[in-house]
Design a protein around this motif. Sequence first.
Motif, PDB file in Angstrom:
ATOM      1  N   SER A   6      47.690  45.964  50.683  1.00  0.00           N
ATOM      2  CA  SER A   6      48.390  46.321  49.448  1.00  0.00           C
ATOM      3  C   SER A   6      48.464  45.121  48.511  1.00  0.00           C
ATOM      4  O   SER A   6      48.238  45.228  47.311  1.00  0.00           O
ATOM      5  CB  SER A   6      49.806  46.800  49.782  1.00  0.00           C
ATOM      6  N   GLY A   9      44.382  42.788  46.010  1.00  0.00           N
ATOM      7  CA  GLY A   9      43.763  43.880  45.256  1.00  0.00           C
ATOM      8  C   GLY A   9      43.052  43.360  44.030  1.00  0.00           C
ATOM      9  O   GLY A   9      42.698  42.174  43.958  1.00  0.00           O
ATOM     10  N   LEU A  10      42.884  44.255  43.060  1.00  0.00           N
ATOM     11  CA  LEU A  10      42.171  43.858  41.847  1.00  0.00           C
ATOM     12  C   LEU A  10      42.863  42.662  41.188  1.00  0.00           C
ATOM     13  O   LEU A  10      42.230  41.825  40.566  1.00  0.00           O
ATOM     14  CB  LEU A  10      42.136  45.027  40.854  1.00  0.00           C
ATOM     15  N   GLY A  11      44.183  42.600  41.352  1.00  0.00           N
ATOM     16  CA  GLY A  11      44.967  41.515  40.759  1.00  0.00           C
ATOM     17  C   GLY A  11      44.519  40.141  41.225  1.00  0.00           C
ATOM     18  O   GLY A  11      44.612  39.170  40.472  1.00  0.00           O
ATOM     19  N   ASN A  12      44.041  40.049  42.453  1.00  0.00           N
ATOM     20  CA  ASN A  12      43.616  38.737  42.963  1.00  0.00           C
ATOM     21  C   ASN A  12      42.279  38.321  42.390  1.00  0.00           C
ATOM     22  O   ASN A  12      42.028  37.151  42.173  1.00  0.00           O
ATOM     23  CB  ASN A  12      43.456  38.774  44.486  1.00  0.00           C
ATOM     24  N   PRO A  80      55.597  52.039  40.981  1.00  0.00           N
ATOM     25  CA  PRO A  80      54.200  51.903  41.430  1.00  0.00           C
ATOM     26  C   PRO A  80      53.401  53.186  41.244  1.00  0.00           C
ATOM     27  O   PRO A  80      52.178  53.132  41.060  1.00  0.00           O
ATOM     28  CB  PRO A  80      54.316  51.548  42.915  1.00  0.00           C
ATOM     29  N   ILE A  83      52.022  52.806  37.965  1.00  0.00           N
ATOM     30  CA  ILE A  83      50.956  51.781  37.979  1.00  0.00           C
ATOM     31  C   ILE A  83      49.667  52.398  38.536  1.00  0.00           C
ATOM     32  O   ILE A  83      48.576  52.144  38.044  1.00  0.00           O
ATOM     33  CB  ILE A  83      51.393  50.542  38.795  1.00  0.00           C
ATOM     34  N   TYR A  87      45.738  52.051  37.561  1.00  0.00           N
ATOM     35  CA  TYR A  87      45.037  51.206  38.541  1.00  0.00           C
ATOM     36  C   TYR A  87      43.823  51.967  39.085  1.00  0.00           C
ATOM     37  O   TYR A  87      42.735  51.427  39.242  1.00  0.00           O
ATOM     38  CB  TYR A  87      46.014  50.873  39.661  1.00  0.00           C
ATOM     39  N   PHE A 214      53.456  40.514  41.042  1.00  0.00           N
ATOM     40  CA  PHE A 214      52.444  41.568  40.974  1.00  0.00           C
ATOM     41  C   PHE A 214      51.537  41.487  42.189  1.00  0.00           C
ATOM     42  O   PHE A 214      51.236  42.477  42.836  1.00  0.00           O
ATOM     43  CB  PHE A 214      51.618  41.425  39.691  1.00  0.00           C
ATOM     44  N   SER A 215      51.108  40.272  42.495  1.00  0.00           N
ATOM     45  CA  SER A 215      50.112  40.109  43.534  1.00  0.00           C
ATOM     46  C   SER A 215      50.659  40.439  44.919  1.00  0.00           C
ATOM     47  O   SER A 215      49.939  40.978  45.756  1.00  0.00           O
ATOM     48  CB  SER A 215      49.564  38.685  43.499  1.00  0.00           C
ATOM     49  N   SER A 217      52.796  42.635  45.571  1.00  0.00           N
ATOM     50  CA  SER A 217      53.282  44.033  45.550  1.00  0.00           C
ATOM     51  C   SER A 217      54.777  44.093  45.835  1.00  0.00           C
ATOM     52  O   SER A 217      55.247  44.964  46.562  1.00  0.00           O
ATOM     53  CB  SER A 217      52.562  44.913  46.570  1.00  0.00           C
ATOM     54  N   GLN A 220      58.353  47.087  44.718  1.00  0.00           N
ATOM     55  CA  GLN A 220      57.659  48.363  44.518  1.00  0.00           C
ATOM     56  C   GLN A 220      57.972  49.354  45.637  1.00  0.00           C
ATOM     57  O   GLN A 220      57.315  50.379  45.743  1.00  0.00           O
ATOM     58  CB  GLN A 220      56.139  48.166  44.525  1.00  0.00           C
ATOM     59  N   ILE A 222      57.051  49.199  48.406  1.00  0.00           N
ATOM     60  CA  ILE A 222      55.924  49.258  49.342  1.00  0.00           C
ATOM     61  C   ILE A 222      56.259  48.534  50.647  1.00  0.00           C
ATOM     62  O   ILE A 222      56.086  49.071  51.739  1.00  0.00           O
ATOM     63  CB  ILE A 222      54.673  48.634  48.698  1.00  0.00           C
ATOM     64  N   SER A 319      45.457  48.912  47.929  1.00  0.00           N
ATOM     65  CA  SER A 319      46.562  48.711  46.982  1.00  0.00           C
ATOM     66  C   SER A 319      46.919  50.052  46.361  1.00  0.00           C
ATOM     67  O   SER A 319      48.095  50.382  46.186  1.00  0.00           O
ATOM     68  CB  SER A 319      46.160  47.745  45.865  1.00  0.00           C
ATOM     69  N   SER A 322      48.809  52.296  48.653  1.00  0.00           N
ATOM     70  CA  SER A 322      50.146  51.758  48.925  1.00  0.00           C
ATOM     71  C   SER A 322      51.114  52.092  47.777  1.00  0.00           C
ATOM     72  O   SER A 322      52.325  52.095  47.960  1.00  0.00           O
ATOM     73  CB  SER A 322      50.086  50.255  49.144  1.00  0.00           C
ATOM     74  N   MET A 323      50.563  52.341  46.586  1.00  0.00           N
ATOM     75  CA  MET A 323      51.438  52.703  45.460  1.00  0.00           C
ATOM     76  C   MET A 323      51.909  54.148  45.581  1.00  0.00           C
ATOM     77  O   MET A 323      52.920  54.538  45.006  1.00  0.00           O
ATOM     78  CB  MET A 323      50.687  52.550  44.134  1.00  0.00           C
TER      79      MET A 323
HETATM   80  N1  PFF Z   1      49.125  43.652  44.566  1.00  0.00           N
HETATM   81  C1  PFF Z   1      48.094  44.427  43.946  1.00  0.00           C
HETATM   82  C2  PFF Z   1      47.028  43.534  43.366  1.00  0.00           C
HETATM   83  O1  PFF Z   1      47.202  42.307  43.348  1.00  0.00           O
HETATM   84  O2  PFF Z   1      46.019  44.055  42.890  1.00  0.00           O
HETATM   85  C3  PFF Z   1      48.576  45.260  42.840  1.00  0.00           C
HETATM   86  C4  PFF Z   1      49.750  46.107  43.133  1.00  0.00           C
HETATM   87  C5  PFF Z   1      49.790  46.879  44.278  1.00  0.00           C
HETATM   88  C6  PFF Z   1      50.744  46.154  42.222  1.00  0.00           C
HETATM   89  C7  PFF Z   1      50.842  47.682  44.508  1.00  0.00           C
HETATM   90  C8  PFF Z   1      51.788  46.969  42.424  1.00  0.00           C
HETATM   91  C9  PFF Z   1      51.827  47.710  43.559  1.00  0.00           C
HETATM   92  F1  PFF Z   1      52.842  48.520  43.754  1.00  0.00           F
END
Ligand code: PFF
Length: 478
Positions: A6, A9-12, A80, A83, A87, A214-215, A217, A220, A222, A319, A322-323
């Motif tokens: 989770s 993800g794309l955020g990284n 989430p 999001i 996403y 954000f990274s 999670s 949220q 989660i 990710s 997990s949302m």
């Molecule tokens: N952590 C995920 C990422 O870095 O891409 C993004 C993310 C996942 C944001 C789950 C929010 C969330 F609830």
Amino acid sequence: MAAIGSAVGLGNVWRFPYVCYESGGGAFLIPYFVALFTAGIPLMILELSVGHWARSSPPEAFKKIGKKWEWAGWWTVLVPFIIAWYYIVVMAWCFSYMIYSLDLRWGVHAENFFKNFLGDTGSPAIIGDISVPVLLGLIVVWLCVFLILYKGVGRIGKVVAITVPLPTILLILLTIRGLTLPGAIEGISYYLTPNFSRLFDINVWLSAYAQVFFSLSLAQGIMITYASFLKKKSDITNNAFIISLADAGTSFLAGFTVFSVVGYLAFSQGISIPDLGLRIAGPNLTFITYPTAISLLPFAAVFFGMVFYIALLMFGIDSAFSMIEPITVGVNKKFKISKAKATGVICIVGFFASLLFATGSGLHWLDIVDHFVANFGLVMIGLVECLILGWMFKLSKIRDHANKTSEVYLGRWWDYLIKFVIPFVLFILLFVAMVNNIVNPYLGYPWWIIVLGGVAPCLSVFLLSFVFMKIKQRNEVI
Ligand code: PFF
């Protein structure tokens, strides 16, 4: 493993490297690690402990803390879900690009190709048509999310056993390829050369906290949900450290992957890296700059193109689900409908909501909604979470619970972080961000767009969380 899935993800892959180089390059690692250790990891411990202690979905967990706090649990699972609407659209783009990489279809004009692919109208005010390839991608990704979740947590375990290690291996492969390209070293030094003067800018510190939230999670619902599935004897603090450090490590690695290729692109086009300008930011990096660099590769371009988008899809899928998982567990428990039905309803609603972001104006709405929901929604929830658990509840109860199963002993310092330090930082973060947004409306958009794309979604999920809480009360009276 699911929690790492989770978080990573794309955020990284695109967000961290970009934020890092924008905020002082190597010097950004200082605020980043400060944020990770003072807010990220303590909050991760808090969420895992609450989930493990309550052994239930976030709404039920908050209800256990105090009947009147159930709304906070609903709030954490609704954000989430929103999001996920966009996403998953980004994942749908990745899906199409994975197929396009078979013949490097974007050619030499990746920018025009991307705009045509989206049917971009150039403005959020002109909605435009739904892009057919994006629609197909959406159907595929939402269907995957449904199939993974509807049977319960067992299937998640099997999926993450593949979707966590495999894309990491692919990322390492891409990094090795990137680092062996001409110009790579210039790219890396651009990414990491420290500019210590940026450390005096409060916005850099704010970016670091926002990125960590954000990274990882956090805020949220989660981690609360996933921790509720952990074995009774699971070590909470060890889990929190492993998840957080794996996430930070992947971000750092992705910086090398991305900036080696950015360096190569600048080298092959004979321009300097700053001249690439905005092309390094967000979606542009993933769907314009990277594909352009892939086309220029001396050999195996198709292979590396496929590998990149497959890695992104795999990073993204865990990710994405997990949302959705926290809200389906919440709905399943509250309305006493089966997990499969709850998942089905949520995925269908989510799919239709995603369609707005698949239109010609989708890219713009995606950017606006992301800016407000991810920044404000997330930080507000983090703040409320600390206030409720730190001030309205005996926090030491949660700490004792974590200490019972954990190797690393949590002292009183942890209470101080949750009660004072984190809420203070988050409050400043919110305040500065709000003032910034009022003084300078986001990207100069007119107010009606900001209200529709920012204020309305944030406010409606907040109000909806009370509606969810009230429904239950009525049932109880009946
Ligand atoms: N952590 C995920 C990422 O870095 O891409 C993004 C993310 C996942 C944001 C789950 C929010 C969330 F609830």
